[in-house]
Design a protein around this motif. Sequence first.
Motif, PDB file in Angstrom:
ATOM      1  N   PRO A  69       0.668  -0.881  -0.347  1.00  0.00           N
ATOM      2  CA  PRO A  69       0.133   0.370   0.131  1.00  0.00           C
ATOM      3  C   PRO A  69       1.227   1.108  -0.146  1.00  0.00           C
ATOM      4  N   SER A  70       0.455   2.156  -0.744  1.00  0.00           N
ATOM      5  CA  SER A  70       1.382   3.713  -0.561  1.00  0.00           C
ATOM      6  C   SER A  70      -0.140   4.786   0.332  1.00  0.00           C
ATOM      7  N   VAL A  71       1.249   5.338   1.190  1.00  0.00           N
ATOM      8  CA  VAL A  71       0.278   6.588   1.981  1.00  0.00           C
ATOM      9  C   VAL A  71       1.352   8.139   1.594  1.00  0.00           C
ATOM     10  N   ALA A  72       0.375   9.091   1.097  1.00  0.00           N
ATOM     11  CA  ALA A  72       1.383   9.795   0.555  1.00  0.00           C
ATOM     12  C   ALA A  72       1.217  10.909   2.165  1.00  0.00           C
ATOM     13  N   ILE A  73       1.977  11.712   2.375  1.00  0.00           N
ATOM     14  CA  ILE A  73       1.860  12.675   3.109  1.00  0.00           C
ATOM     15  C   ILE A  73       1.950  14.039   2.359  1.00  0.00           C
ATOM     16  N   VAL A  74       0.294  14.457   2.925  1.00  0.00           N
ATOM     17  CA  VAL A  74       0.087  15.835   2.449  1.00  0.00           C
ATOM     18  C   VAL A  74      -0.102  17.133   3.858  1.00  0.00           C
ATOM     19  N   GLY A  75       0.057  18.232   3.123  1.00  0.00           N
ATOM     20  CA  GLY A  75      -0.533  19.459   3.796  1.00  0.00           C
ATOM     21  C   GLY A  75       0.037  20.541   3.591  1.00  0.00           C
ATOM     22  N   TYR A  76      -0.115  21.437   4.185  1.00  0.00           N
ATOM     23  CA  TYR A  76       0.527  22.594   3.614  1.00  0.00           C
ATOM     24  C   TYR A  76       1.820  22.821   4.509  1.00  0.00           C
ATOM     25  N   GLY A 125       4.585  20.861   0.049  1.00  0.00           N
ATOM     26  CA  GLY A 125       3.824  21.792   0.822  1.00  0.00           C
ATOM     27  C   GLY A 125       2.715  22.795  -0.140  1.00  0.00           C
ATOM     28  N   PHE A 126       1.840  22.200   0.484  1.00  0.00           N
ATOM     29  CA  PHE A 126       0.920  23.621  -0.752  1.00  0.00           C
ATOM     30  C   PHE A 126       0.542  24.433   0.539  1.00  0.00           C
ATOM     31  N   VAL A 127       0.041  25.773  -0.361  1.00  0.00           N
ATOM     32  CA  VAL A 127      -0.347  26.970   0.031  1.00  0.00           C
ATOM     33  C   VAL A 127      -1.555  27.397  -0.796  1.00  0.00           C
ATOM     34  N   ARG A 128      -2.073  28.799   0.608  1.00  0.00           N
ATOM     35  CA  ARG A 128      -2.072  29.654  -0.333  1.00  0.00           C
ATOM     36  C   ARG A 128      -2.329  29.965  -1.445  1.00  0.00           C
ATOM     37  N   VAL A 160      -1.696  29.363  14.025  1.00  0.00           N
ATOM     38  CA  VAL A 160      -3.326  30.507  14.222  1.00  0.00           C
ATOM     39  C   VAL A 160      -4.370  30.006  13.694  1.00  0.00           C
ATOM     40  N   ASN A 161      -4.507  29.533  11.870  1.00  0.00           N
ATOM     41  CA  ASN A 161      -5.601  28.709  11.771  1.00  0.00           C
ATOM     42  C   ASN A 161      -5.648  27.612  10.648  1.00  0.00           C
ATOM     43  N   PRO A 162      -5.833  26.748  12.235  1.00  0.00           N
ATOM     44  CA  PRO A 162      -5.301  25.505  11.467  1.00  0.00           C
ATOM     45  C   PRO A 162      -6.504  25.368   9.979  1.00  0.00           C
ATOM     46  N   PHE A 163      -8.112  25.482  10.933  1.00  0.00           N
ATOM     47  CA  PHE A 163      -9.225  24.937   9.603  1.00  0.00           C
ATOM     48  C   PHE A 163      -8.329  25.248   8.030  1.00  0.00           C
ATOM     49  N   ALA A 164      -8.456  26.852   8.204  1.00  0.00           N
ATOM     50  CA  ALA A 164      -8.047  27.541   7.229  1.00  0.00           C
ATOM     51  C   ALA A 164      -6.936  26.823   6.054  1.00  0.00           C
ATOM     52  N   GLN A 165      -6.091  25.828   6.549  1.00  0.00           N
ATOM     53  CA  GLN A 165      -4.710  25.307   6.110  1.00  0.00           C
ATOM     54  C   GLN A 165      -5.899  24.084   5.654  1.00  0.00           C
ATOM     55  N   ILE A 166      -6.660  23.681   6.168  1.00  0.00           N
ATOM     56  CA  ILE A 166      -7.043  22.165   6.392  1.00  0.00           C
ATOM     57  C   ILE A 166      -7.757  22.853   3.960  1.00  0.00           C
ATOM     58  N   ASN A 167      -8.474  23.718   4.819  1.00  0.00           N
ATOM     59  CA  ASN A 167      -9.662  24.257   3.021  1.00  0.00           C
ATOM     60  C   ASN A 167      -7.991  24.727   2.718  1.00  0.00           C
ATOM     61  N   ALA A 168      -7.947  25.056   2.186  1.00  0.00           N
ATOM     62  CA  ALA A 168      -6.707  25.386   0.787  1.00  0.00           C
ATOM     63  C   ALA A 168      -6.131  23.735   0.706  1.00  0.00           C
ATOM     64  N   VAL A 169      -5.093  23.069   1.484  1.00  0.00           N
ATOM     65  CA  VAL A 169      -5.087  22.094   0.700  1.00  0.00           C
ATOM     66  C   VAL A 169      -5.890  20.907   0.295  1.00  0.00           C
ATOM     67  N   ARG A 170      -7.275  20.882   0.921  1.00  0.00           N
ATOM     68  CA  ARG A 170      -8.883  20.243   0.472  1.00  0.00           C
ATOM     69  C   ARG A 170      -8.455  20.549  -1.379  1.00  0.00           C
ATOM     70  N   GLN A 171      -8.568  21.642  -1.084  1.00  0.00           N
ATOM     71  CA  GLN A 171      -8.691  22.842  -2.268  1.00  0.00           C
ATOM     72  C   GLN A 171      -7.993  22.572  -3.299  1.00  0.00           C
ATOM     73  N   VAL A 172      -6.254  21.892  -3.250  1.00  0.00           N
ATOM     74  CA  VAL A 172      -6.148  21.695  -4.257  1.00  0.00           C
ATOM     75  C   VAL A 172      -5.865  20.377  -4.349  1.00  0.00           C
ATOM     76  N   ILE A 173      -6.221  19.407  -2.873  1.00  0.00           N
ATOM     77  CA  ILE A 173      -6.476  17.712  -3.951  1.00  0.00           C
ATOM     78  C   ILE A 173      -7.692  18.161  -4.755  1.00  0.00           C
ATOM     79  N   SER A 174      -8.510  18.815  -4.547  1.00  0.00           N
ATOM     80  CA  SER A 174      -9.468  18.096  -5.122  1.00  0.00           C
ATOM     81  C   SER A 174      -9.137  18.918  -6.796  1.00  0.00           C
ATOM     82  N   GLU A 175      -8.510  19.667  -6.592  1.00  0.00           N
ATOM     83  CA  GLU A 175      -8.386  20.941  -8.603  1.00  0.00           C
ATOM     84  C   GLU A 175      -7.145  18.940  -9.036  1.00  0.00           C
ATOM     85  N   VAL A 176      -6.330  18.595  -8.111  1.00  0.00           N
ATOM     86  CA  VAL A 176      -5.181  17.803  -8.664  1.00  0.00           C
ATOM     87  C   VAL A 176      -6.247  16.262  -9.329  1.00  0.00           C
ATOM     88  N   ILE A 177      -7.244  15.748  -8.191  1.00  0.00           N
ATOM     89  CA  ILE A 177      -8.017  14.406  -8.598  1.00  0.00           C
ATOM     90  C   ILE A 177      -9.228  15.126 -10.050  1.00  0.00           C
TER      91      ILE A 177
END
Length: 297
Positions: A69-76, A125-128, A160-177
């Motif tokens: 199995p392959s696991v990718a570590i992603v995130g801001y 890493g991902f950024v906004r 200071v705002n982990p939730f914003a990081q999560i949204n930004a990363v998910r946005q990039v992931i959904s674009e890639v997918i």
Amino acid sequence: MQYMLPRLRGWGESMSRQAGGRAGGSGETKIETDRRRIRERMSKLRREIKDMKQARDTQRSRRVHSDMPSVAIVGYTNAGKSSLLNALTGAGVLVQDALFATLEPTTRRAEFPDGRPLVLTDTVGFVRHLPTQLVEAFRSTLEEVVDADLLVHVVDGSDVNPFAQINAVRQVISEVIADHKGEPPPELLVVNKIDAASDLMLAKLRHGLPGAVFVSAHTGEGIDALRRRMAELAAPTDAAVDVVIPYDRGDLLARVHADGRVQEAEHNSFGTRIKARVPVALAASLRQFATANGSTP
Ligand SMILES: Nc1nc2c(ncn2[C@@H]2O[C@H](COP(=O)(O)OP(=O)(O)OP(=O)(O)O)[C@@H](O)[C@H]2O)c(=O)[nH]1
Ligand SMILES: [Mg+2]
């Protein structure tokens, strides 16, 4: 990039640290120095990204044939992805308090608590508001994401705002997918840096992210629990088979083509010899046709 320069003070500071000190030419104001540094850094990034594609393609084609199995570590960016890879594997990958310390995916072999092997990939890493040119470049490194069986999404709990990081990363992931027209791999949220996060923020995160695992890559807290969750989520759903399907079992052959990924097929005097990855249930039906050197579960 260009359009970001005027409003990049915060970034500029990190970039300067990364570039190793604050030399600055005589008479240059701080912001000018920052802009120059960013420009230099970005052209270096662009060159490096170009060189990576080939190595990546080789790595990936190797993995397609692997049963692990392959696991990718992603995130801001700066969330602690490389630190987590090190905590999970003892890999000794570069960790830096800097944006884009990691510039190419790094893959390491690791083990689940039950000893099953897996491959873990640390990604860029991902950024906004990534400048368009760079979005394109980084997106290509995220092909790793598309191929993964599981995404370990690392969040900086001390931000200071982990939730914003999560949204930004998910946005990039959904674009890639969406670009790859694939199904998104399952996601496991991991809140990192709990040693540095405030109690209030941790409480908010626990409330807002009920499925998340809380860890500190620094102290090791939560790492074992993370390993166990990964093992549960990255259970292989398919198996490798090497079989000869007799010609009167066209039904089975059709199922292999429909539900599996065929790697090799050839016709011989007994039937169709086929090497493929298929769902576990189908592998069980095929067991009776296993070749001498083939393996079915
Ligand atoms: N306090 C604390 N700091 C951490 C922890 N994990 C990582 N860090 C720090 O966070 C910074 C970034 O860590 P990295 O592992 O390089 O982060 P990354 O997500 O790989 O960053 P990029 O590759 O730049 O996107 C470093 O200064 C680490 O020492 C942790 O559990 N606790
Ligand atoms: Mg990194």
